[in-house]
Design an enzyme around this catalytic site. Structure first.
Site, PDB file in Angstrom:
ATOM      1  CD  GLU A  77      -2.718   1.575   0.381  1.00  0.00           C
ATOM      2  OE1 GLU A  77      -3.270   2.690   0.395  1.00  0.00           O
ATOM      3  OE2 GLU A  77      -2.958   0.706  -0.484  1.00  0.00           O
ATOM      4  CG  HIS A 142      -8.579   5.369  -6.129  1.00  0.00           C
ATOM      5  ND1 HIS A 142      -8.087   6.649  -6.212  1.00  0.00           N
ATOM      6  CD2 HIS A 142      -7.542   4.615  -5.668  1.00  0.00           C
ATOM      7  CE1 HIS A 142      -6.825   6.684  -5.810  1.00  0.00           C
ATOM      8  NE2 HIS A 142      -6.472   5.451  -5.490  1.00  0.00           N
ATOM      9  CG  HIS A 253     -16.092  -7.536 -17.063  1.00  0.00           C
ATOM     10  ND1 HIS A 253     -15.831  -6.233 -17.420  1.00  0.00           N
ATOM     11  CD2 HIS A 253     -14.899  -8.183 -17.140  1.00  0.00           C
ATOM     12  CE1 HIS A 253     -14.547  -6.094 -17.685  1.00  0.00           C
ATOM     13  NE2 HIS A 253     -13.955  -7.270 -17.543  1.00  0.00           N
TER      14      HIS A 253
END
Length: 354
Positions: A77, A142, A253
């Site tokens: 991260e 994001h 999808h």
């Protein structure tokens, strides 16, 4: 650097390459379940880096008893944050440079300022990704923001490069319109891919081309595409939707990928017919790569390297569409001028009467 390139071109290229790294690191962080590797923002357990010493780790446990430290996830991260922060500083430099040179003819100013706004929004979404504990809506936004940053930086490179002359042949408006629509469709598919990833639906179907051995399995589209998901939180790590909802996301999808493939094949044919062979080749190569990676994700049960590459393939496909649209838009004044020239010439002709 060619003499026709404008100042800032090299910096824009560097920023674009850095954005590619950030997008791939973001995918890697998400796929290794490290999105909450640091429970706070912008630091990690109250430190600028992942706490490594026994003393710092004891403080981390005291500050965040509900979030036990996993060092490797914390570093995943934080490395992503470091690269993203560096990218933000480079984009700030591009914006400052654009303002200082705003009086130069043909100098892009609005685009670098737009990029600065997008990267500031990205920082906010990065914070909300942590504070809202991977809420799928924020995670998807994001991801889209990362792709938008990369695409706009690539567009800035194209505008500053001076390497692409206008196309000699006229381009019909229908081709430009179809190419733009195709790009919007790819953006929609990227958003859908982000929804798949943020809801951990990539392995909802483990066979291909069927799903659970059926062409149309049991699916819950209402729950799968609930815009609030307020009743299944608060921590979304690992995904909290049940099987039929995840299956609905995955199958949607796949249907989106089929639609994108068909539309881009038509676009490739149109580009080829207008003598744009290089753009056609780039488009088909990017499409083939992305389709192959998507199928491999299902067949091989989402290997990490393939899954990260699939995110990169989506970015590459979008950049090719940005290039196609830029080239076609660059040709539009030439085509219009050619059309006007022919019309004026015909108007001046003194044709003999029969």
């Amino acid at each position: 650097m060619p003499p026709t390139s404008r100042p800032g071109y090299r910096l824009a290229v560097f920023a674009t390459l850095l954005a590619v790294v950030v997008v791939l690191l973001g995918a890697y962080t998400r796929l290794t379940h490290a999105g909450l590797g640091c429970p706070d923002w912008p630091g990690c357990y109250g430190f600028l880096a992942v706490p490594m010493s026994e003393h710092k780790q004891a403080l981390a446990a005291e500050r965040f008893p509900e979030a036990p430290l996993e060092v490797h996830k914390g570093w995943n991260e934080m490395i992503h944050r470091y690269f993203a922060g560096a990218l933000g500083l480079v984009i700030l430099g591009l914006a400052v440079q654009a303002l200082r040179r705003r009086d130069e003819p043909g100098r892009p100013v609005k685009l670098p300022l737009l990029l600065l706004g997008v990267v500031i929004a990205q920082a906010a979404f990065g914070m909300w990704t942590v504070t809202l504990q991977l809420w799928p809506q924020v995670v998807t936004a994001h991801l889209l923001g990362g792709f938008a940053t990369l695409s706009l930086l690539f567009l800035l490179c194209l505008r500053l490069s001076g390497r692409l002359p206008a196309l000699a042949a006229p381009v019909p408006p229908r081709l430009r319109l179809f190419a733009f629509a195709a790009m919007l469709l790819v953006i929609g598919q990227v958003a859908l891919g982000g929804w798949v990833s943020s809801n951990y639906a990539a392995v909802a179907c483990t066979d291909f081309p069927t799903c659970h051995g059926e062409w149309w399995p049991q699916m819950d589209f209402v729950r799968g595409f609930d815009p609030t998901q307020h009743d299944i939180g608060p921590n979304y790590l690992g995904g909290l939707l049940y099987g039929e909802a995840r299956t609905a996301i995955h199958v949607t999808h796949r249907l989106g990928a089929l639609s994108v493939t068909l539309v881009l094949l038509v676009l490739a044919g149109m580009l080829w017919r207008h003598g744009l062979g290089r753009l056609t080749g780039l488009l088909l190569a990017a499409l083939a790569l992305q389709v192959g990676l998507g199928i491999s994700n299902v067949v091989f049960n989402l290997p990490l390297a393939v899954a990260v590459a699939h995110n990169g393939g989506g970015a590459a496909l979008l950049l090719v569409l940005v290039l196609v649209n830029y080239r076609l838009r660059l040709a539009s004044p030439v085509a219009a001028a050619s059309h006007r020239s022919v019309s004026n010439s015909l108007g001046r002709l003194d044709l003999p009467r029969a």
